[in-house]
Design an enzyme around this catalytic site. Structure first.
Site, PDB file in Angstrom:
ATOM      1  CG  ASN A  12      -1.683   1.127   1.398  1.00 39.74           C
ATOM      2  OD1 ASN A  12      -1.796   2.166   0.578  1.00 39.74           O
ATOM      3  ND2 ASN A  12      -2.407   1.256   2.730  1.00 39.74           N
ATOM      4  CD1 TRP A  13       3.576   1.200  -3.087  1.00 40.92           C
ATOM      5  CD2 TRP A  13       3.123   2.438  -4.789  1.00 40.92           C
ATOM      6  NE1 TRP A  13       4.380   0.772  -4.187  1.00 40.92           N
ATOM      7  CE2 TRP A  13       4.258   1.507  -5.193  1.00 40.92           C
ATOM      8  CE3 TRP A  13       2.907   3.447  -5.990  1.00 40.92           C
ATOM      9  CZ2 TRP A  13       4.622   1.109  -6.453  1.00 40.92           C
ATOM     10  CZ3 TRP A  13       3.605   3.119  -7.079  1.00 40.92           C
ATOM     11  CH2 TRP A  13       4.374   2.126  -7.232  1.00 40.92           C
ATOM     12  CE  LYS A  14       0.095   3.071   4.977  1.00 41.47           C
ATOM     13  NZ  LYS A  14       0.250   3.138   6.185  1.00 41.47           N
ATOM     14  CG  HIS A  98      -5.604   1.286   5.287  1.00 44.60           C
ATOM     15  ND1 HIS A  98      -5.136   2.707   6.234  1.00 44.60           N
ATOM     16  CD2 HIS A  98      -4.618   0.893   5.154  1.00 44.60           C
ATOM     17  CE1 HIS A  98      -3.954   2.258   6.597  1.00 44.60           C
ATOM     18  NE2 HIS A  98      -3.530   1.167   5.857  1.00 44.60           N
ATOM     19  CD  GLU A 100      -2.663   5.160   7.154  1.00 43.29           C
ATOM     20  OE1 GLU A 100      -2.785   5.145   6.048  1.00 43.29           O
ATOM     21  OE2 GLU A 100      -1.775   4.719   7.803  1.00 43.29           O
ATOM     22  CD  GLU A 166      -3.153  -2.985   7.434  1.00 45.81           C
ATOM     23  OE1 GLU A 166      -2.119  -3.237   6.945  1.00 45.81           O
ATOM     24  OE2 GLU A 166      -3.926  -2.049   7.122  1.00 45.81           O
ATOM     25  N   GLY A 172       2.777   1.882  10.840  1.00 47.59           N
ATOM     26  CA  GLY A 172       3.783   3.004  10.733  1.00 47.59           C
ATOM     27  C   GLY A 172       4.666   3.276  12.004  1.00 47.59           C
ATOM     28  CB  SER A 212       5.701  -2.296  11.740  1.00 46.80           C
ATOM     29  OG  SER A 212       5.385  -0.730  12.166  1.00 46.80           O
TER      30      SER A 212
END
Ligand code: PGA
Length: 253
Positions: A12-14, A98, A100, A166, A172, A212
């Site tokens: 996932n490149w965000k 997700h 976020e 997750e 992160g 992570s």
């Protein structure tokens, strides 16, 4: 274990990378890619990079997908992306829920369920993300939170889908769940999936771990019985470290 649980490794490149980074990434990833790879691999770039990634990965076994989609198939939703638009770009997958998106865009459990159903409507496979926050874990509410998120996400039976567990406190932060901690949560999720979807669906469900994941910890996580792959953020931004995770994740590599 079901045959359908081939390892699934996703990056996932965000909100990272520009077009030239994306082209270079695809070239480098494919250069080091073993033809006999025993895992399914997916890249989730920003919407603006999907065309570049589709070109860069064309003809390879690596798939791509969107990081989000709208609950509705089309309409007056400025700034949003529909499932049909993702399918039109050759996406096979889409991330749903997700943490976020839940945190920054107020995505409710119910909206995540509608997104997963809309994804299926357009032939996309949802990668449904669930996870507890540090406070929820401290309060002993992990299972309750995961059960609520899971039931809402699969309410409209969006099979086939993959589930990404997750823990929000591991995303992160450099702090990973230990393999034993992750395994015990994954085992809980598989039992829950059997109750909600039935034994056969649960047995074939790929449950990914995210938070992570790095080349250094991937091998000890993937050997756990109920961990079927990874959703990788930071370490998936570099093709070398992502290849390292892929390499330590599939049997026969
Ligand atoms: P991380 O992100 O690997 O950087 O922790 C994982 C994710 O958000 O999917």
């Amino acid at each position: 274990m079901s045959e359908s649980r081939r390892p699934l490794i996703a990056a996932n490149w965000k909100m990272h990378h520009l077009r030239q980074d994306a082209s270079r990434y695809c070239r480098e990833l494919l250069r080091g890619f073993p033809p006999e790879i025993a895992a399914d691999v997916v890249i989730f770039p920003s919407f603006t990079l999907l065309v570049t990634v589709a070109e860069g990965l064309a003809g390879s076994s690596v798939a791509w997908g969107g990081q989000d989609l709208h609950t509705e198939p089309k309409g007056a939703f400025t700034g949003d992306i529909s499932g049909e638009q993702l399918a039109d770009l050759g996406c096979s997958w889409v991330l749903c829920g997700h943490s976020e998106r839940r945190r920054d865009h107020g995505e409710s459990d119910e909206a995540v369920g509608r997104k997963a159903a809309t994804a299926r409507h357009f032939g996309l496979k949802p990668m449904i993300c669930i996870g507890e926050t540090a406070e929820e874990r401290r309060a002993g509410a992990t299972q309750e939170v995961l059960e609520r998120q899971f039931r809402a996400a699969v309410a409209q039976r969006p099979e086939p889908f993959a589930l990404a567990y997750e823990p929000v406190w591991a995303i992160g932060t450099g702090e990973t769940a230990t393999p034993e901690m992750a395994q015990s949560t994954h085992a809980f999720l598989r039992t829950l999936a059997a109750r909600v979807l039935g034994e056969t669906a649960s047995d074939g469900l790929r449950i990914l771990y995210g938070g992570s994941v790095k080349p250094a910890n991937a091998a000890s996580l993937i050997v756990q019985k109920d961990i079927d792959g990874f959703l990788v953020g930071g370490a998936g931004l570099d093709p070398g470290s992502f290849s390292g995770i892929i390499g330590s994740s599939g049997p026969g590599l």
